[in-house]
Scaffold this active site. Sequence first.
Site, mmCIF file in Angstrom:
data_model
loop_
_atom_site.group_PDB
_atom_site.id
_atom_site.type_symbol
_atom_site.label_atom_id
_atom_site.label_comp_id
_atom_site.label_asym_id
_atom_site.label_seq_id
_atom_site.Cartn_x
_atom_site.Cartn_y
_atom_site.Cartn_z
ATOM 1 N N CYS A 46 41.109 46.706 35.868
ATOM 2 C CA CYS A 46 42.383 46.033 36.111
ATOM 3 C C CYS A 46 43.556 46.811 35.518
ATOM 4 C CB CYS A 46 42.347 44.621 35.544
ATOM 5 S SG CYS A 46 42.009 44.535 33.767
ATOM 6 N N HIS A 87 43.006 40.732 30.438
ATOM 7 C CA HIS A 87 43.183 41.073 31.846
ATOM 8 C C HIS A 87 44.587 41.623 32.077
ATOM 9 C CE1 HIS A 87 42.143 41.165 35.998
ATOM 10 N NE2 HIS A 87 43.005 40.256 36.371
ATOM 11 N N GLN A 143 39.505 45.343 42.808
ATOM 12 C CA GLN A 143 38.860 46.236 41.847
ATOM 13 C C GLN A 143 37.343 46.167 41.912
ATOM 14 O OE1 GLN A 143 40.625 43.979 38.476
ATOM 15 N NE2 GLN A 143 38.584 44.091 37.540
#
Length: 451
Positions: free
Chosen positions: A257, A398, A251
């Site tokens: 993400c 995340h 990324q």
Amino acid sequence: MEVWRLLLPILLSLLRGGEAWRLPLASEPALEAPARFAMEVYNRGRDLGAAAELLSVRGRSLKMAQGALYSLEVTVQEPPCGPPTACRDAQPSGTLLCHFEVLDQMGAKQTLLKQDCGQPGDQRLLWTSGRQAPTPALQGDSVQLISLFKDFLTTYNKSYANATETQRRLGIFAHNLELARKMQELDRGSAEYGVTKFSDLTEEEFRTLYLNPLLSSLPGRALKPGPAAQGPAPASWDWRDHGAVTDVKNQGACGSCWAFSVTGNVEGQWFLRRGALLALSEQELVDCDTLDQACGGGLPSNAYTAIEKLGGLETEKDYSYEGRKERCSFSPDKAQVYINSSVDLSRDEEGGGGRCKGKDTQPPPPGPHSIFLLSLQFYRRGVSHPFRPLCSPWFIDHAVLLVGYGHRSGIPFWAIKNSWGPDWGEEGYYYLYRGARACGVNAMASSAVVD
């Protein structure tokens, strides 16, 4: 050779005493409570009248999602010893300098992680805020530190604008080595923590560039529950062995993400229903998903909605990743896959989680979950089972893709595909302890549905 030219004046400064690295310790009322707790533990088991006294305290604190870690430099007055039984551990009377590390979990619980006392004048490496660069532990360690830093620069092809910035990054690197060491001590699995490609970033930089705070701050669209598991799951399963997982992607310095976890899930679902494994476009979501904030973060539940509204996803080849928001250039004619809906999966890792394990159901879905940043920033390999306050299930930051599960040397794990490139972790993968809801891995598991 160019690297050594930049590092040589820093090394010489360190060997001369490293005055530029010596940062002042703060003496604040906020340090008194953890210092008194440390002294209480220090004095436990002593005879009446033989307790040591706290004379002064200074230190630094590391703020975390669910509390704080204090590194304290405490001056202690040991009383004169009378009968031998009055003194513990043959501690001499007089003034001592003690270094304590205290973990405070939002005031609910305190834990003394480290106690190290000696004569005043001892030099120690203390925890500091990620906003500042600390001094390396001892002058004798300076050459080794410089060597590690040089290897880091070479391995990850790093360079900085000038010697001043190089010196700053070396300080951050030294601080992060100590953080990784502490994580290693506290881990309850088989993980190894140490130097990674993120070892020259402060906590704030790492959080801003690579994590996704929106996952914990926004509720997102409610998804309907997925179907119940059919039959028992096998003892282990890995969708990589069955052709349902594309290569690890990167990324970059973009908080996208959420897009990578969703495309990874759709890639697997499409493969199971249509027999074709296609690398799909994250950039399409970064550019065209108006519900999320591109590199500023997003929610998988919103991304599923965006895919349905857009009419599908293009391939990565047709709509390549740029790592920044661009003008939306999605073409419905180029869409290669579609989804019909999306579902929320059970929070039961063993029972309900079986619905994403069996051979006759979907592959493990993208599961955004909470892993406190220190766990991932310095993870290298092995099954990670972080100390709970360092991996809070209440701070989702995340999004990743679960691709399998199993055991290593008797330790149960989830196999997790990350989106930081194959030069991070185990060739881009993270292995997390399974069965204890570690890091909130079960909290926000979801999946696309392809009919």
